[in-house]
Design a protein around this motif. Structure first.
Motif, short mmCIF file in Angstrom:
data_model
loop_
_atom_site.label_atom_id
_atom_site.label_comp_id
_atom_site.label_asym_id
_atom_site.label_seq_id
_atom_site.Cartn_x
_atom_site.Cartn_y
_atom_site.Cartn_z
N THR A 124 34.96 34.79 40.73
CA THR A 124 34.74 33.70 41.69
C THR A 124 33.40 33.77 42.42
N GLY A 125 32.77 34.93 42.37
CA GLY A 125 31.54 35.10 43.13
C GLY A 125 31.79 35.34 44.59
N GLN A 126 33.07 35.43 44.97
CA GLN A 126 33.45 35.65 46.36
C GLN A 126 34.35 36.88 46.44
N PRO A 127 34.29 37.60 47.55
CA PRO A 127 35.20 38.75 47.71
C PRO A 127 36.64 38.28 47.84
N ALA A 128 37.56 39.16 47.57
CA ALA A 128 38.98 38.83 47.70
C ALA A 128 39.28 38.43 49.14
N ALA A 129 40.12 37.41 49.30
CA ALA A 129 40.45 36.93 50.64
C ALA A 129 41.28 37.95 51.41
N SER A 130 42.02 38.78 50.70
CA SER A 130 42.86 39.77 51.37
C SER A 130 43.15 40.91 50.40
N LEU A 131 43.64 42.02 50.96
CA LEU A 131 44.05 43.14 50.11
C LEU A 131 45.23 42.75 49.22
N ASP A 132 46.09 41.88 49.73
CA ASP A 132 47.22 41.41 48.92
C ASP A 132 46.72 40.67 47.68
N ASP A 133 45.71 39.82 47.85
CA ASP A 133 45.16 39.09 46.70
C ASP A 133 44.56 40.07 45.70
N ALA A 134 43.87 41.08 46.21
CA ALA A 134 43.26 42.07 45.31
C ALA A 134 44.34 42.85 44.57
N GLN A 135 45.42 43.19 45.26
CA GLN A 135 46.51 43.94 44.62
C GLN A 135 47.16 43.10 43.52
N VAL A 136 47.44 41.84 43.83
CA VAL A 136 48.06 40.95 42.84
C VAL A 136 47.17 40.82 41.62
N ARG A 137 45.86 40.64 41.83
CA ARG A 137 44.94 40.51 40.69
C ARG A 137 44.89 41.81 39.91
N GLY A 138 44.91 42.93 40.62
CA GLY A 138 44.91 44.22 39.94
C GLY A 138 46.12 44.39 39.05
#
Length: 238
Positions: free
Chosen positions: A149-163
């Motif tokens: 996306t060119g943008q940082p993850a909106a939250s740690l939850d979003d990063a965890q889900v993507r991971g």
């Protein structure tokens, strides 16, 4: 790893026997999970469940959970940890060393109970899994979102889900196989749901990510050997 006879092990005997009738295309007898040439023995899963549930049973304030859910969770998370180890270099993410200091393991589990020579191998192994499903998993998710996306993850939850999405994609690509004795693999979500040990509660519990949503009444229907944790407390007015 040493083996001890216990109520938990005895209660799982029938389930393990059921896992022996597996086709040549599926998991081999005695293997809980197989992926990318790596295998996890059912015996290792059951030893981990026994050791964990033994400590959990000393905490009367904790809600017990179906043993079957713990078994499935241990097996699933091992596969996820294997995937993180393999995926991490692609995202330039470091993973912890396979060598873990005993003092770190003991501190990590001190709130649950004492790590002793008898259960150390179990909790060292579970710690190895957890260390991969924490910071490295988040870092993979964060880097993937930034790349996409060119943008940082909106939250740690979003990063965890993507991971986790990336982990499950890798597992699917490498044709991971779960022993039916542990339950049915949902390839879309990576969940392992339901098995013969949880028949009394399977109608409500199947597919839930949070096994603590299972009610005390549902847990009370399970034989003691199929519950992980303290005894089910009697409910007021029961």
């Amino acid at each position: 790893m040493r083996r001890r006879t216990s109520l938990v092990t005895a209660a799982l005997t029938a389930l393990l026997a059921a896992g022996c009738g597996i086709t040549d295309e599926g998991a081999r007898p005695g293997v809980a999970v197989e992926v990318d040439g790596q295998t996890l023995p059912l015996s290792q899963v059951d030893q981990a469940v026994e050791d964990y549930c033994t400590l959990l049973a000393t905490h009367e304030d904790e809600q017990p959970v179906p043993t079957s859910a713990v078994r499935a969770g241990v097996a699933r998370d091992w596969a996820r940890a294997v995937a993180v180890d393999e995926i991490a270099p692609e995202y330039d993410v470091d993973v912890p060393s396979a060598e873990i200091e005993r003092s770190f393991v003991e501190r990590s589990w001190s709130m649950l109970g004492e790590v002793t020579d008898d259960n150390y191998e179990t909790f060292e192994w579970i710690t190895w899994i957890q260390l991969r499903l924490s910071d490295p998993l988040l870092a993979i998710g964060q880097k993937a979102i930034l790349e996409e996306t060119g943008q940082p993850a909106a939250s740690l939850d979003d990063a965890q889900v993507r991971g986790y999405d990336i982990v499950h994609e890798w597992l699917d690509e490498h044709d991971w196989v779960v022993n039916p004795a542990l339950g049915e693999l949902d390839e879309e979500t990576g969940a392992i749901t339901g098995d013969v040990l949880s028949v009394p509660v399977s109608g409500e519990a199947r597919g839930r990510d949070d096994v603590r949503d299972v009610t005390p009444e549902q847990l009370a229907e399970l034989p003691a050997g199929q519950r992980c944790g303290p005894a089910v407390q009697a409910q007021p007015g029961a």
